[in-house]
Design a protein around this motif. Structure first.
Motif, PDB file in Angstrom:
ATOM      1  N   VAL A  81      -4.824   0.771  74.287  1.00  0.00           N
ATOM      2  CA  VAL A  81      -4.622  -0.716  74.451  1.00  0.00           C
ATOM      3  C   VAL A  81      -3.934  -0.747  75.754  1.00  0.00           C
ATOM      4  O   VAL A  81      -2.795  -0.190  75.951  1.00  0.00           O
ATOM      5  CB  VAL A  81      -4.049  -1.280  73.195  1.00  0.00           C
ATOM      6  N   GLY A  82      -4.237  -1.567  76.631  1.00  0.00           N
ATOM      7  CA  GLY A  82      -3.624  -1.824  77.856  1.00  0.00           C
ATOM      8  C   GLY A  82      -3.765  -0.961  79.212  1.00  0.00           C
ATOM      9  O   GLY A  82      -3.185  -1.169  79.913  1.00  0.00           O
ATOM     10  N   GLN A 138      -4.259   7.898  63.478  1.00  0.00           N
ATOM     11  CA  GLN A 138      -4.509   6.561  62.495  1.00  0.00           C
ATOM     12  C   GLN A 138      -5.884   6.154  63.374  1.00  0.00           C
ATOM     13  O   GLN A 138      -6.713   5.886  62.495  1.00  0.00           O
ATOM     14  CB  GLN A 138      -3.550   5.765  62.645  1.00  0.00           C
ATOM     15  N   PHE A 165      -9.463   4.181  72.218  1.00  0.00           N
ATOM     16  CA  PHE A 165      -8.889   4.127  73.515  1.00  0.00           C
ATOM     17  C   PHE A 165      -7.614   3.365  73.544  1.00  0.00           C
ATOM     18  O   PHE A 165      -7.029   3.020  72.447  1.00  0.00           O
ATOM     19  CB  PHE A 165      -9.717   2.838  74.140  1.00  0.00           C
ATOM     20  N   ARG A 180       2.933  -6.273  82.893  1.00  0.00           N
ATOM     21  CA  ARG A 180       3.543  -5.283  83.132  1.00  0.00           C
ATOM     22  C   ARG A 180       3.514  -4.702  84.899  1.00  0.00           C
ATOM     23  O   ARG A 180       4.711  -4.718  85.276  1.00  0.00           O
ATOM     24  CB  ARG A 180       3.094  -3.913  82.527  1.00  0.00           C
ATOM     25  N   ALA A 213      -5.110  -7.755  80.871  1.00  0.00           N
ATOM     26  CA  ALA A 213      -3.743  -6.901  80.604  1.00  0.00           C
ATOM     27  C   ALA A 213      -3.081  -7.965  79.643  1.00  0.00           C
ATOM     28  O   ALA A 213      -2.569  -6.995  78.648  1.00  0.00           O
ATOM     29  CB  ALA A 213      -2.858  -7.058  81.684  1.00  0.00           C
ATOM     30  N   TYR A 261      -1.681  -5.438  65.858  1.00  0.00           N
ATOM     31  CA  TYR A 261      -1.982  -4.201  65.130  1.00  0.00           C
ATOM     32  C   TYR A 261      -0.754  -3.981  64.179  1.00  0.00           C
ATOM     33  O   TYR A 261      -0.862  -3.873  62.969  1.00  0.00           O
ATOM     34  CB  TYR A 261      -2.138  -2.939  65.927  1.00  0.00           C
ATOM     35  N   GLU A 262       0.244  -4.117  64.752  1.00  0.00           N
ATOM     36  CA  GLU A 262       1.615  -4.175  63.850  1.00  0.00           C
ATOM     37  C   GLU A 262       1.589  -5.010  62.766  1.00  0.00           C
ATOM     38  O   GLU A 262       1.981  -4.660  61.705  1.00  0.00           O
ATOM     39  CB  GLU A 262       2.795  -4.091  64.671  1.00  0.00           C
ATOM     40  N   THR A 272      -1.887   2.376  70.430  1.00  0.00           N
ATOM     41  CA  THR A 272      -0.793   1.677  70.910  1.00  0.00           C
ATOM     42  C   THR A 272       0.664   2.586  70.454  1.00  0.00           C
ATOM     43  O   THR A 272       0.336   3.657  69.827  1.00  0.00           O
ATOM     44  CB  THR A 272      -0.387   0.237  70.336  1.00  0.00           C
ATOM     45  N   ARG A 273       1.728   1.999  70.991  1.00  0.00           N
ATOM     46  CA  ARG A 273       2.825   2.567  70.790  1.00  0.00           C
ATOM     47  C   ARG A 273       3.124   3.095  69.444  1.00  0.00           C
ATOM     48  O   ARG A 273       3.497   3.961  68.925  1.00  0.00           O
ATOM     49  CB  ARG A 273       4.222   2.085  71.513  1.00  0.00           C
ATOM     50  N   SER A 274       2.758   2.111  68.589  1.00  0.00           N
ATOM     51  CA  SER A 274       2.935   2.087  67.067  1.00  0.00           C
ATOM     52  C   SER A 274       1.831   2.673  66.201  1.00  0.00           C
ATOM     53  O   SER A 274       1.842   2.517  65.078  1.00  0.00           O
ATOM     54  CB  SER A 274       3.656   0.892  66.668  1.00  0.00           C
ATOM     55  N   ARG A 275       0.552   2.744  66.874  1.00  0.00           N
ATOM     56  CA  ARG A 275      -0.378   3.204  66.182  1.00  0.00           C
ATOM     57  C   ARG A 275      -0.863   4.299  66.756  1.00  0.00           C
ATOM     58  O   ARG A 275      -1.706   4.373  67.802  1.00  0.00           O
ATOM     59  CB  ARG A 275      -1.591   2.147  66.223  1.00  0.00           C
ATOM     60  N   LEU A 316     -11.862  -5.092  65.736  1.00  0.00           N
ATOM     61  CA  LEU A 316     -11.886  -5.461  67.305  1.00  0.00           C
ATOM     62  C   LEU A 316     -13.311  -5.726  67.720  1.00  0.00           C
ATOM     63  O   LEU A 316     -14.158  -5.074  67.615  1.00  0.00           O
ATOM     64  CB  LEU A 316     -11.304  -4.433  68.303  1.00  0.00           C
ATOM     65  N   GLY A 340      -3.950  -7.159  75.910  1.00  0.00           N
ATOM     66  CA  GLY A 340      -3.736  -5.797  75.455  1.00  0.00           C
ATOM     67  C   GLY A 340      -2.460  -5.692  74.819  1.00  0.00           C
ATOM     68  O   GLY A 340      -2.144  -5.268  73.774  1.00  0.00           O
ATOM     69  N   ASP A 341      -1.412  -6.713  75.563  1.00  0.00           N
ATOM     70  CA  ASP A 341      -0.164  -6.707  74.854  1.00  0.00           C
ATOM     71  C   ASP A 341      -0.231  -7.446  73.689  1.00  0.00           C
ATOM     72  O   ASP A 341       0.605  -6.954  72.794  1.00  0.00           O
ATOM     73  CB  ASP A 341       0.849  -7.660  75.899  1.00  0.00           C
ATOM     74  N   LEU A 361     -14.445  -0.034  67.704  1.00  0.00           N
ATOM     75  CA  LEU A 361     -13.455   0.084  68.435  1.00  0.00           C
ATOM     76  C   LEU A 361     -12.107   0.462  67.525  1.00  0.00           C
ATOM     77  O   LEU A 361     -11.956  -0.001  66.802  1.00  0.00           O
ATOM     78  CB  LEU A 361     -12.919  -0.951  69.544  1.00  0.00           C
ATOM     79  N   SER A 362     -11.399   1.357  68.132  1.00  0.00           N
ATOM     80  CA  SER A 362     -10.002   1.886  67.352  1.00  0.00           C
ATOM     81  C   SER A 362      -8.847   2.117  68.568  1.00  0.00           C
ATOM     82  O   SER A 362      -9.100   2.913  69.160  1.00  0.00           O
ATOM     83  CB  SER A 362     -10.195   2.849  66.550  1.00  0.00           C
ATOM     84  N   GLY A 363      -7.932   1.282  68.441  1.00  0.00           N
ATOM     85  CA  GLY A 363      -6.865   1.135  69.735  1.00  0.00           C
ATOM     86  C   GLY A 363      -5.888   2.100  69.519  1.00  0.00           C
ATOM     87  O   GLY A 363      -5.349   1.913  68.306  1.00  0.00           O
ATOM     88  N   LEU A 374      -2.896  -7.441  71.677  1.00  0.00           N
ATOM     89  CA  LEU A 374      -3.540  -6.545  70.432  1.00  0.00           C
ATOM     90  C   LEU A 374      -2.315  -5.516  69.920  1.00  0.00           C
ATOM     91  O   LEU A 374      -2.405  -5.275  68.766  1.00  0.00           O
ATOM     92  CB  LEU A 374      -4.607  -5.760  71.187  1.00  0.00           C
ATOM     93  N   GLU A 375      -1.549  -4.842  70.822  1.00  0.00           N
ATOM     94  CA  GLU A 375      -0.397  -4.239  70.428  1.00  0.00           C
ATOM     95  C   GLU A 375       0.243  -4.914  69.199  1.00  0.00           C
ATOM     96  O   GLU A 375       0.531  -4.463  68.116  1.00  0.00           O
ATOM     97  CB  GLU A 375       0.200  -3.510  71.478  1.00  0.00           C
TER      98      GLU A 375
END
Lengths: 327, 327
Positions: free
Chosen positions: B60-61, B96, B58, A264, A63, A73-74, B89-92, A85, A66-67, B85-87, A69-70
Motif C-alpha cells: 500500500v502506498g 497475513q 501489493f 510523503r 498517494a 486496515y488497522e 502495510t507497516r502493520s500488516r 478492497l 494509500g495512507d 487485492l490484499s495490501g 488504507l493503512e
DNA sequence: GAATTCTACTAGAGCGCTCTAGTCGTGTCA
DNA sequence: TGACACGACTAGAGCGCTCTAGTAGAATTC
C-alpha cells in the motif's frame, strides 16, 4: 472426521467460541496444521448471517488513499471486520468497483474521494451503510468523514498574506472531492484579508499534469501576476512548480506555492513544499468507527435517518516553497 | 420463482451460457433489475469447482505497485478472472496478506515485490501457482516476471560515464526486490567502464527517508566525493537530492543523480529526475499471462516443473538531474 | 407416423462452512 | 435417589449459488 471429531467441533474451534474442551481444541488445531487446513472464507461468509466484511473503494495510485488504507486496515482488524478492497483506475470506473463489493455482500462501504453524484450516493446508502471519506456530500443516510478543507485553505491564505503577498491565485480542483470546500475557504479568506482585490482562479486538478497546465495559464497572465499560488493538492503544486521553474521562475523568490494533503513526497520535492496536512490516521479511524457503529447498532435506530459528519482539522506545514514576495 | 422461472434458469442467464431463450433471458434480467438483484459472489465461487479469482499482494502506498495494479485489473478482466487485492502495510505483514488470499481460495497468486525468503516462496508454490513480480527468485514452481534490473543499471552507468563522470556512488537497495540485480549491474558496468576505480556503495533503500540518510553519508565522504549517484529507486533519489540541496549542493552542477522506476512524480520533482523506466503495462500483462497460462493448461504438464522467467527491458529516461561534472 | 434429435427448461444434489437443536455423560442438590 | 443443570460434543438443515441429469414438447428425419 479428520482428527476424529465432527465438523461442528472444528467450526467451534476456529470461530474461537466456547463449547470445546482445551484438549479437543488442541487436537483440532494440531490436525489442521498437519493437513495445512484453513477454513474457506467463502463458505464461512455464506453460512453466517453477517459477512463481517467492509468494502473499500479507493483510487489506485492515489498517494493519500494509500495512507488512508493503512489506517483502515488497522482499525478494521481491531474492530473485528475484514476489509475487501476494490480499486478505481482509468479503465475501471467507480460503478464497477462498487458493484463488485455489493455482489460480495459487504456489510458497509467506505468510499474514498468518491466521484458519485449525490443522488447515486443516496440511492446506494438505502441499500447499505455508506461512509464518504474526503468527499463532503449531503445525501440522506450517507455519513461523511473529511478534513476541514475550508479551514485548511483559510490557513493557507493567512500564511501567504502574513508573508506580505497581495495577489494569490487558486489552482482550482474543479469537481474533485473537497474542491468546492477549498474554493469556498479560499474565497472567504481572500475577501476578508485582501479586500478590493480580484480573485484569481485558475483551473487545476488532482494530478501533476493539471498543475503543469495551470502553470502555463499562470505564465500567460498579465504581469504582475499573483505572487503566490495555492494549489488544490500536492501533485498539482509540484506540477506547477516544475513548469514555472523551467520557464526561469524561481520558487519561492518569484512565486510562493502551497500544496494540500502533505503526501510523503511533499517533504522531499524541491525546496520542500509548504502544504496542508490531512491526518490519515484520524480520518481512517473516524470513518471505520462511523461505519461499524451503524452496523453494530440495533437495526431500529440505525435506520438511515441520523446521518452524521465528522470533520478533522488540518494543519499548515510550512516548508521552503513559500517566502515573502518581491526581489 | 421470481419471474416465474426456476433458479437454474436464472443461473443460466447470469452465467451467459447457452440454454435459455431470448424471451426468458430478457424476462429474467428485467425481474433482476426490478428487484435490484445481483448474484452473490460468495455463493457463486462456492458452487463452482474453480473460483476464478487471482490474489494480488501489493504494498500500500508503493507508487509503482499502483501502476502495476492498474495494468493487472485490465488484463484480468479480459482474461475472465477476478482480482482479489490484499495490501501489505507497516502493520500488516506479507504473511497475513497471503494467508487471507489462500483462505479465499484464490487460484493463483501475484506477489508484487515480495519479501519472502526463497524457501517460503517455494513452499507456497507447491500449494498454488505463484508469480513473483519485480522480485527475481529461483524457487521451484515460482514464475518470475521482472525488469532487467542489471541492464537498467548498466545504462545508468554508461550514461554517467558518457557525461564524463569518474566517480559514481550507488545508493544500494539492500535486500529489497531487484536490489541484488541492480547492484550487480552497477558493479559490472563500473568495473568495465571505470577500471581501477573503487566502487562506492552507500546503504540506501526504498523510501525518501533512506535516500535522505544516504545523503548524509555522501556528505560525510572524503572530498572529492563521487560526482554522480545512482539511486536504488526514485523516492530514494528524491530524498537524497532534498538533503544535499539543503546542504548547498547543486543538482546537477555539483552532483548528478539518477533514480529507478520512473514513477509519475519523477518527471515533476526538482529539475526532473533522470531515471530508468520500468514498463508497468508490460510487466502486468506478462505476469497475468504467465499465471493464467498455468491455470488454463492441463493439470498434467502444469505440474510446477517448468518454471519460467520473463524479463522486460527497461529504458533510460534522461531529464535534468544529470549533467557533465565539474564547474 | 414412429423414432430421433434439439431446444428450453426444471429438479435436486453439492460446495464448505455456521448454527440451532439436540444427545450423552457427569456433577449438584434437595 | 431422582430431578435438574451443565459442559462437551454431534446431527443436520441452511446459506445462495452451480451443474449434472432428466423431462416435456417442438422440429426433423426416414
Amino acid at each position: 472426521m479428520r482428527a476424529g471429531v465432527s465438523r461442528a467441533l472444528v467450526s467451534i474451534v476456529f470461530r474461537g467460541v466456547p463449547g470445546a474442551s482445551e484438549a479437543a481444541r488442541e487436537r483440532v488445531l494440531a490436525a489442521a496444521r498437519d493437513l495445512d487446513y484453513r477454513p474457506d472464507t467463502r463458505a464461512r461468509r455464506l453460512g453466517r448471517s453477517r459477512t463481517g466484511t467492509l468494502g473499500v473503494v479507493f483510487s489506485v495510485g492515489h498517494a493519500f488513499h494509500g495512507d488512508l488504507l493503512e489506517s483502515l486496515y488497522e482499525e478494521a482488524e481491531s474492530a473485528g471486520y475484514e476489509l475487501v478492497l476494490s480499486g478505481v483506475t482509468r479503465s475501471r470506473p467507480e460503478d464497477q468497483a462498487v458493484e463488485t463489493l455489493l455482489a460480495e455482500r459487504c456489510e458497509g462501504l467506505l468510499l474514498l474521494g468518491s466521484d458519485f453524484p449525490r443522488a447515486r450516493l443516496g440511492a446506494l446508502a438505502e441499500r447499505v451503510p455508506v461512509v464518504s471519506v474526503l468527499r463532503p456530500v449531503k445525501a440522506p443516510g450517507v455519513d461523511v468523514v473529511r478534513t476541514d478543507d475550508a479551514h485548511g485553505m483559510r490557513q493557507v491564505v493567512e500564511h501567504l498574506v502574513g508573508l506580505g503577498h497581495k495577489g494569490i491565485a487558486l489552482l482550482d480542483g474543479g469537481r474533485a472531492a473537497g474542491a468546492a470546500q477549498r474554493r469556498q475557504g479560499f474565497r472567504a479568506a481572500a475577501r476578508r484579508l485582501l479586500p478590493g482585490r480580484d480573485e484569481v482562479l485558475i483551473p487545476g486538478g488532482l494530478t501533476e499534469e493539471d498543475g503543469a497546465q495551470a502553470a502555463e495559464a499562470w505564465l500567460d497572465l498579465a504581469r504582475p501576476a499573483p505572487s503566490a499560488v495555492a494549489a488544490f493538492n500536492d501533485p498539482c503544486a509540484l506540477g506547477f512548480i516544475d513548469v514555472v521553474r523551467q520557464a526561469g521562475v524561481r520558487v519561492p523568490q518569484d512565486v510562493s506555492v502551497v500544496g494540500f494533503d502533505d503526501v510523503r513526497q511533499a517533504g522531499y520535492a524541491h525546496v520542500g513544499l509548504t502544504t496542508v496536512r490531512q491526518e490519515a490516521r484520524q480520518l481512517g479511524a473516524a470513518a471505520l468507527r462511523r461505519l461499524t457503529a451503524r452496523l453494530d447498532a440495533d437495526e431500529v435506530d440505525a435506520d438511515g435517518s441520523d446521518m452524521g459528519e465528522v470533520v478533522i482539522a488540518p494543519a499548515l506545514v510550512v516548508r521552503g516553497s513559500t517566502a515573502a514576495p518581491g526581489r
